[in-house]
Design an enzyme around this catalytic site. Structure first.
Site, PDB file in Angstrom:
ATOM      1  N   GLU A 181       0.809  -1.228   0.000  1.00 35.57           N
ATOM      2  CA  GLU A 181       0.000   0.000   0.000  1.00 35.57           C
ATOM      3  C   GLU A 181       0.843   1.280   0.000  1.00 35.57           C
ATOM      4  O   GLU A 181       0.499   2.233   0.694  1.00 35.57           O
ATOM      5  CB  GLU A 181      -0.912   0.011   1.232  1.00 35.57           C
ATOM      6  CG  GLU A 181      -1.871  -1.151   1.282  1.00 35.57           C
ATOM      7  CD  GLU A 181      -2.649  -1.233   2.600  1.00 35.57           C
ATOM      8  OE1 GLU A 181      -3.831  -1.548   2.554  1.00 35.57           O
ATOM      9  OE2 GLU A 181      -2.054  -0.996   3.680  1.00 35.57           O
TER      10      GLU A 181
HETATM   11  C1  TNX Z   1      -4.491  -3.675   4.933  1.00 29.79           C
HETATM   12  S1  TNX Z   1      -3.094  -5.959   4.070  1.00 29.79           S
HETATM   13  C2  TNX Z   1      -3.184  -3.533   5.382  1.00 29.79           C
HETATM   14  C3  TNX Z   1      -2.952  -3.054   6.743  1.00 29.79           C
HETATM   15  C4  TNX Z   1      -4.233  -2.827   7.477  1.00 29.79           C
HETATM   16  C5  TNX Z   1      -5.231  -3.884   7.136  1.00 29.79           C
HETATM   17  C6  TNX Z   1      -6.519  -3.795   7.931  1.00 29.79           C
HETATM   18  C7  TNX Z   1      -1.867  -5.102   4.184  1.00 29.79           C
HETATM   19  C8  TNX Z   1      -0.630  -5.680   3.713  1.00 29.79           C
HETATM   20  N1  TNX Z   1      -2.038  -3.882   4.696  1.00 29.79           N
HETATM   21  O1  TNX Z   1      -2.171  -1.902   6.706  1.00 29.79           O
HETATM   22  O2  TNX Z   1      -3.943  -2.819   8.829  1.00 29.79           O
HETATM   23  O3  TNX Z   1      -5.529  -3.791   5.783  1.00 29.79           O
HETATM   24  O4  TNX Z   1      -7.318  -4.923   7.742  1.00 29.79           O
END
Ligand code: TNX
Length: 550
Positions: free
Chosen positions: A349
């Site tokens: 992300e």
């Molecule tokens: C996505 S999945 C994220 C996290 C969040 C989560 C909450 C991923 C690699 N990153 O930063 O905490 O969703 O469900």
């Protein structure tokens, strides 16, 4: 030699006959009642025997034989002593036999012996047999013994897991007579704990380690850094923890691990044959570090500490050498304090890092980090970079039906000689609500995740080109935006971690299909153990609860 019966129905009948026969005997001579073994994860093979059960008594000893079996024996003894009140001395086998006290009918023998597990499964395989003549667990390694001990625990009544002495009149600690041969399907079976969104102290983390060990989990991935907090002490960068460690979601509880704390966690996990996998999330998810060291931003301005739950807004400055000096320091220190083979560098992300910068950054820092000798793991988005060190591992977190190029990113790792850890968010994310309205959790991963859904997926059917051989293992993450206490984490983890760990451990069925109807009563039985141990869990509506599990 007890006769073998392989059908559950026949054994149940035998037990009824046994019980009926017992009523004719004088009180006190009746054999202890045992229930049919309800095991999670389901072992490779189990044969129930129709002889009398094994019984643990005040006379029982734990006999240990070679290769680190003494430590495993002490661990088992410490667990059983609490609830039974028995002394359970741990005795070296050599001493036991020279003292002319060979294994007796109430003794448990733990032996490390080559050839105990089938070829290729030496690391964690084990063989366990229990009978009225004694209990014997053998493995090629102490680690295999430790996994087998988790199975042995599940053969006894749930109350044996109680964290206080069980004084109920007439309690007898009997384990059904069985022969079990067992080993895991996947080498990597992980649980991830996010200690960045909310901080969990050393005692909490130790508690979670004990919890996950029950299901034969062998990796604990610690998500140590994120926008809301930096949780690990790094020499030469004191403000990471002083400033970056002070915040959390809603500013409820900051905190961080000193190097000594981290060493304590790692050692505690090691004693339970669990490898700690530390994650430093880069280049996004870095607000806490940027608030502490503004020179890591491109503007030189420190952002305020962040206590919300948005993602994707932060990035370290990709075109600044200071960033690489920082990453190199952090990575080297993490490698030095981590005995396990892995270093996780995040990469998820990074929505405010331009794509070309992201790729350049990932290629440079993974290459540099691999100099430490560690194998690098990254969330699947890292696969946008092709020039990573050979063998870099990708952690897939899209859905069981891949979205947004996740499939292509994941395949990069395989092309590069690496394997994949599967954490499909719609089934393996333990922070998703169970059903609408449950107390904690989010629902972005295609809505609620019931226990049935957490069990109903096929690892080999998610990504074309990622089959049995390409899968290193499976991991169930818990992100803690909505969880404050370890009890809350346990409530989200159990019983769904049982689903995910059974998929990771138990043999692949035809078409990689898992039978929820067969699994559900075993999960209820496992939850009775959690109840006895005071571990939090959710009485999910899709399981056949009985009064015994109140
Ligand atoms: C996505 S999945 C994220 C996290 C969040 C989560 C909450 C991923 C690699 N990153 O930063 O905490 O969703 O469900």
């Amino acid at each position: 030699m007890p006769r073998r019966r392989t059908t559950v129905g026949l054994v149940a009948l035998a037990l009824v006959v046994l019980a009926a026969g017992g009523t004719a005997l004088a009180i006190g001579l009746r054999p202890p009642e045992v229930s049919m073994p309800q095991l999670v994860p389901q072992p490779v093979s189990i044969t129930t025997l129709d002889g009398d059960p094994f019984e643990l008594t005040g006379e029982s000893r734990i006999l240990v034989d070679g290769g680190g079996s003494d430590a495993v024996g002490e661990h088992l003894a410490a667990t059983f002593r609490v609830s039974t009140g028995y002394q359970l001395p741990v005795v070296e086998m050599a001493d036991a036999t020279t003292d002319a006290a060979p294994p007796g009918p109430h003794d448990i023998t733990l032996a490390v012996a080559p050839g105990s597990a089938p070829a290729g499964h030496e690391q964690e395989g084990y063989a366990l047999s229990t009978a009225a003549t004694g209990a014997r667990l053998t493995a090629d390694t102490a680690e295999g013994l430790f996994r087998g001990v988790q199975t042995l625990r599940q053969l006894f009544p749930a109350a044996i897991e109680s964290r206080e002495r069980v004084d109920a009149l007439g309690t007898r600690w009997a384990a059904a007579s069985v022969d079990i041969d067992d080993y895991p399907r996947f080498a990597y079976r992980g649980a991830m704990l996010d200690v960045a969104r909310h901080f969990f102290d050393v005692a909490d983390v130790k508690r979670y380690i004990d919890d996950i060990a029950l299901l034969k989990t062998n990796h604990l991935h610690l998500h140590l850094t994120d926008d809301q907090g930096w949780r690990i002490e790094i020499d030469g960068w004191p403000k990471l923890t002083e400033i970056g460690g002070s915040s959390s979601v809603n500013d409820e509880r900051g905190g961080f691990y000193t190097k000594a704390d981290y060493a304590e966690i790692v050692a505690y996990a090691q004693q339970r044959f669990i490898t700690v996998v530390p994650e430093i999330d880069l280049p996004g998810h870095t607000n806490a570090a940027l608030a502490a060291y503004p020179e890591l931003t491109c503007t030189g301005q420190a952002p305020p500490l962040y206590t919300g739950i948005e993602v994707g807004f932060s990035t370290v400055c990709i075109n600044s050498e200071e960033t690489y000096r920082f990453v190199s320091d952090v990575v080297r220190q993490m490698a030095a304090m981590t005995p396990g083979p892995y270093l996780h560098l995040g990469g998820d992300e990074s929505l405010s890092t331009p794509e070309a910068d992201f790729v350049r950054f990932i290629e440079r820092v993974t290459t540099d980090a691999a100099q430490t000798g560690k194998t690098i793991i990254g969330w699947h988005e890292m696969g946008a970079a092709t020039a990573m060190p050979k063998g870099t591992i990708g952690q897939y977190w899209s859905f069981t039906r891949p979205q947004d190029g996740a499939e292509d990113d994941t395949i990069t790792f395989v092309r590069n000689g690496g394997q994949v850890i599967l954490s499909p968010a719609d089934v393996a994310y333990l922070d998703m609500v169970y059903e609408t309205g449950t107390e904690f959790g989010q629902a972005w991963a295609q809505g609620p995740t019931s226990v049935r859904e957490s069990y109903g997926w096929k690892p080999t059917r998610i990504i074309d080109g990622v089959g049995e051989e390409e899968i290193l293992g499976i991991e169930a993450p818990i992100w803690t935006e909505t969880m404050h206490r370890m009890q809350d984490v346990e409530y989200m983890a159990f019983p769904r971690l049982a689903s995910v760990m059974e998929i990771a451990w138990s043999p692949k069925a035809e078409h990689d299909q898992h039978d929820f109807e067969a699994f559900a009563p075993r999960v209820v039985a496992f939850s009775e153990r959690l109840e006895a141990a005071g571990i939090g869990y959710h009485r999910a509506p899709d399981l056949p609860w009985t009064d015994a599990a109140q």
